[in-house]
Design an enzyme around this catalytic site. Structure first.
Site, mmCIF file in Angstrom:
data_model
loop_
_atom_site.group_PDB
_atom_site.id
_atom_site.type_symbol
_atom_site.label_atom_id
_atom_site.label_comp_id
_atom_site.label_asym_id
_atom_site.label_seq_id
_atom_site.Cartn_x
_atom_site.Cartn_y
_atom_site.Cartn_z
ATOM 1 N N CYS A 58 4.100 -3.509 10.098
ATOM 2 C CA CYS A 58 2.926 -3.995 10.946
ATOM 3 C C CYS A 58 3.029 -5.270 12.250
ATOM 4 O O CYS A 58 4.169 -6.076 11.804
ATOM 5 C CB CYS A 58 2.664 -5.158 9.382
ATOM 6 S SG CYS A 58 1.372 -5.397 9.513
ATOM 7 N N CYS A 62 3.762 -12.043 8.751
ATOM 8 C CA CYS A 62 3.150 -12.657 7.445
ATOM 9 C C CYS A 62 4.559 -12.755 6.486
ATOM 10 O O CYS A 62 5.311 -12.154 6.439
ATOM 11 C CB CYS A 62 2.524 -12.675 6.242
ATOM 12 S SG CYS A 62 1.006 -11.545 6.923
ATOM 13 N N CYS A 65 6.287 -11.158 3.539
ATOM 14 C CA CYS A 65 5.819 -9.441 3.180
ATOM 15 C C CYS A 65 7.077 -8.963 3.695
ATOM 16 O O CYS A 65 7.320 -9.084 5.392
ATOM 17 C CB CYS A 65 4.602 -8.919 4.290
ATOM 18 S SG CYS A 65 3.547 -7.392 3.747
ATOM 19 N N CYS A 102 -6.078 0.952 -6.139
ATOM 20 C CA CYS A 102 -6.238 0.291 -4.781
ATOM 21 C C CYS A 102 -5.152 1.033 -4.172
ATOM 22 O O CYS A 102 -3.758 1.168 -3.874
ATOM 23 C CB CYS A 102 -5.613 -1.555 -5.203
ATOM 24 S SG CYS A 102 -6.389 -1.758 -6.869
ATOM 25 N N CYS A 133 -10.033 0.755 -4.573
ATOM 26 C CA CYS A 133 -10.154 -0.484 -3.835
ATOM 27 C C CYS A 133 -9.673 -0.262 -2.787
ATOM 28 O O CYS A 133 -8.666 0.406 -3.087
ATOM 29 C CB CYS A 133 -9.265 -1.696 -5.152
ATOM 30 S SG CYS A 133 -8.939 -3.025 -4.160
HETATM 31 N N1 SAM Z 1 -1.911 -5.454 5.849
HETATM 32 C C1 SAM Z 1 -3.472 -5.826 5.193
HETATM 33 C C2 SAM Z 1 -3.343 -7.173 4.405
HETATM 34 O O1 SAM Z 1 -2.541 -8.301 5.171
HETATM 35 O O2 SAM Z 1 -4.194 -8.077 4.790
HETATM 36 C C3 SAM Z 1 -3.020 -5.272 3.208
HETATM 37 C C4 SAM Z 1 -2.010 -5.318 2.720
HETATM 38 S S1 SAM Z 1 -1.181 -6.083 2.215
HETATM 39 C C5 SAM Z 1 0.497 -6.712 1.903
HETATM 40 C C6 SAM Z 1 -1.747 -6.760 0.601
HETATM 41 C C7 SAM Z 1 -1.452 -8.030 0.053
HETATM 42 O O3 SAM Z 1 -0.305 -8.205 -0.308
HETATM 43 C C8 SAM Z 1 -0.967 -9.684 1.237
HETATM 44 O O4 SAM Z 1 -2.326 -9.786 1.221
HETATM 45 C C9 SAM Z 1 -0.596 -10.429 0.052
HETATM 46 O O5 SAM Z 1 -1.498 -11.110 -0.693
HETATM 47 C C10 SAM Z 1 0.398 -9.454 -0.709
HETATM 48 N N2 SAM Z 1 2.005 -9.214 -0.076
HETATM 49 C C11 SAM Z 1 2.123 -9.121 0.549
HETATM 50 N N3 SAM Z 1 3.459 -9.476 0.097
HETATM 51 C C12 SAM Z 1 3.989 -9.797 -0.778
HETATM 52 C C13 SAM Z 1 4.708 -10.252 -1.861
HETATM 53 N N4 SAM Z 1 6.354 -10.369 -0.776
HETATM 54 N N5 SAM Z 1 4.550 -11.518 -2.318
HETATM 55 C C14 SAM Z 1 3.208 -10.997 -2.797
HETATM 56 N N6 SAM Z 1 2.646 -10.439 -2.713
HETATM 57 C C15 SAM Z 1 2.578 -9.711 -0.955
HETATM 58 FE FE1 SF4 Z 2 0.763 -6.752 7.408
HETATM 59 FE FE2 SF4 Z 2 2.146 -7.414 4.624
HETATM 60 FE FE3 SF4 Z 2 1.036 -9.534 6.569
HETATM 61 FE FE4 SF4 Z 2 -0.830 -7.401 5.164
HETATM 62 S S1 SF4 Z 2 0.176 -9.068 4.495
HETATM 63 S S2 SF4 Z 2 -0.952 -7.541 7.290
HETATM 64 S S3 SF4 Z 2 1.151 -5.605 5.265
HETATM 65 S S4 SF4 Z 2 3.039 -8.586 7.236
#
Ligand code: SAM
Ligand code: SF4
Ligand code: DTB
Length: 345
Positions: A58, A62, A65, A102, A133
């Protein structure tokens, strides 16, 4: 304070939210449970199963992530799954008792090339009689309209934390962009799923700020996932200090009081939570979980352990809501799902 008949408010001040958090624990969870009981069947839990339809690489940064291309987490990347593979997984989820499927993609936003396949996934999962979802990153007006048109029930797009702490966690997109996408989802007529992550080294003021943003939206999100950070090796937040589980429960309780009619999801982080903490979260107003083998890339508790926990607590999986084009109108938990659930009791 302005209260509507149903007690739905959109004018929360940080001082009022802090006062909720700082109550003695017993007073807080009693208040939250009372609100929960007035709005829901407290012995029902909505169950959703997640599938990562596009994994890793990605472009966003974040810090929590495992899927960000900025960090080396050893995750196996995967391009967009074929529609038939997604449908096969949705069938399994449905047969195992999930009411909602989802689908998540590690994208900043969906591309024109991938988008038609995503729409097809929505249509086909829906035709299995499940709620749908998706969480695909930022959406344009046209994309939001097309997803709604295809029959997508919910769009998940998290605010993650307070506006003040956001820049410490993500630098490649802004809080305002997140709010803009949520506005488009609402405008297109879909249900909003939006919440955040607790335990990222944020302060109590940041947790208050997150809940204020969510509850003061023109309409509360229909579903509010409260994620406990899953610490993944290789991400910058791998070594952040653990949050006191009671603070997590308090956050669930305050979310329940502030957004009385919304589903509050005990979301990521259940795997490292004991059953007693999970039970306290349910008492404090959580009424939705992710259930299945995995979240997107990290494990969930064993399905059999989850079913056994629900059974020990006398909690029932919520039946699927009716959607207009369902082939199984009105039914919801199928006979097979019921037998699987009750076999665990
Ligand atoms: N990329 C898209 C986005 O960020 O909106 C969708 C997928 S993203 C993985 C969905 C959500 O997963 C993120 O907004 C975050 O809140 C949650 N998430 C990701 N990594 C996480 C982690 N290590 N622990 C808890 N929540 C997590
Ligand atoms: Fe990408 Fe993870 Fe951020 Fe979603 S939460 S935008 S998958 S880096
Ligand atoms: C949400 O709030 N949490 C889910 C779902 N919405 C998409 C995702 C949690 C991801 C946890 C880390 C992983 O499994 O990759």
């Amino acid at each position: 304070m302005t209260h509507t008949a149903a007690g739905i408010r959109h004018d929360w001040t940080r001082k009022q939210i802090r006062a909720l958090f700082e109550q003695p624990f017993m007073d807080l969870i009693y208040q939250a449970h009372t609100v929960h009981r007035a709005n829901f069947d407290v012995n029902q839990v909505q169950m959703s199963t997640l599938l990562s339809i596009k994994t890793g690489a990605c472009p966003e940064d974040c810090k929590y992530c495992p899927q960000s291309g900025h960090y080396n987490t050893g995750l196996e990347k995967e391009k967009l799954l074929a529609v038939d593979k997604v449908i096969a997984q949705a069938r399994i989820a449905r047969d195992n008792g999930a009411a909602r499927f989802c689908m998540g993609a590690a994208w900043k936003h969906p591309s024109d090339k991938d988008f038609p396949y995503v729409l097809e996934m929505v249509r086909e999962v829906r035709s299995l009689g499940m709620e749908t979802c998706m969480t695909l990153g930022a959406l344009s007006d046209e994309q939001a309209d097309a997803l709604a048109e295809a029959g997508l029930d919910y769009y998940n797009h998290n605010l993650d934390t307070s506006p003040e702490y956001y820049g410490e966690i993500i630098t490649t997109r802004s809080y305002q962009e997140r709010l803009d996408t949520l506005g488009r989802v609402r405008e297109a007529g879909m249900k909003v799923c939006s919440g955040g992550i607790i335990g990222m080294g944020e302060t109590a003021a940041d947790r208050i700020g997150l809940l204020q943003q969510l509850a003061n939206m023109p309409q509360h999100p229909d579903s509010v996932p409260i994620n406990n950070l899953v610490k993944v090796k290789g991400t910058p937040l791998d070594n952040v200090d653990d949050l006191d589980p009671f603070e997590f429960i308090r956050t669930v309780a305050v979310a329940r009081i502030m957004m009385p009619a919304s589903y509050v999801r005990l979301s990521a982080g259940r795997e490292s939570m004991n059953e007693q903490v999970q039970a306290m979260c349910f008492f404090a107003g959580a009424n939705s979980i992710f259930y299945g083998e995995k979240l997107l890339t990290t494990p969930l508790p064993e399905e059999s352990a989850d079913l056994a926990l629900l059974a020990r607590l006398g909690l029932r999986p919520e039946r699927r809501h009716q959607t207009s084009s369902d082939p199984e109108q009105g039914s919801s938990v199928t006979a097979r799902e019921d037998s699987r659930f009750y076999a665990a009791m």
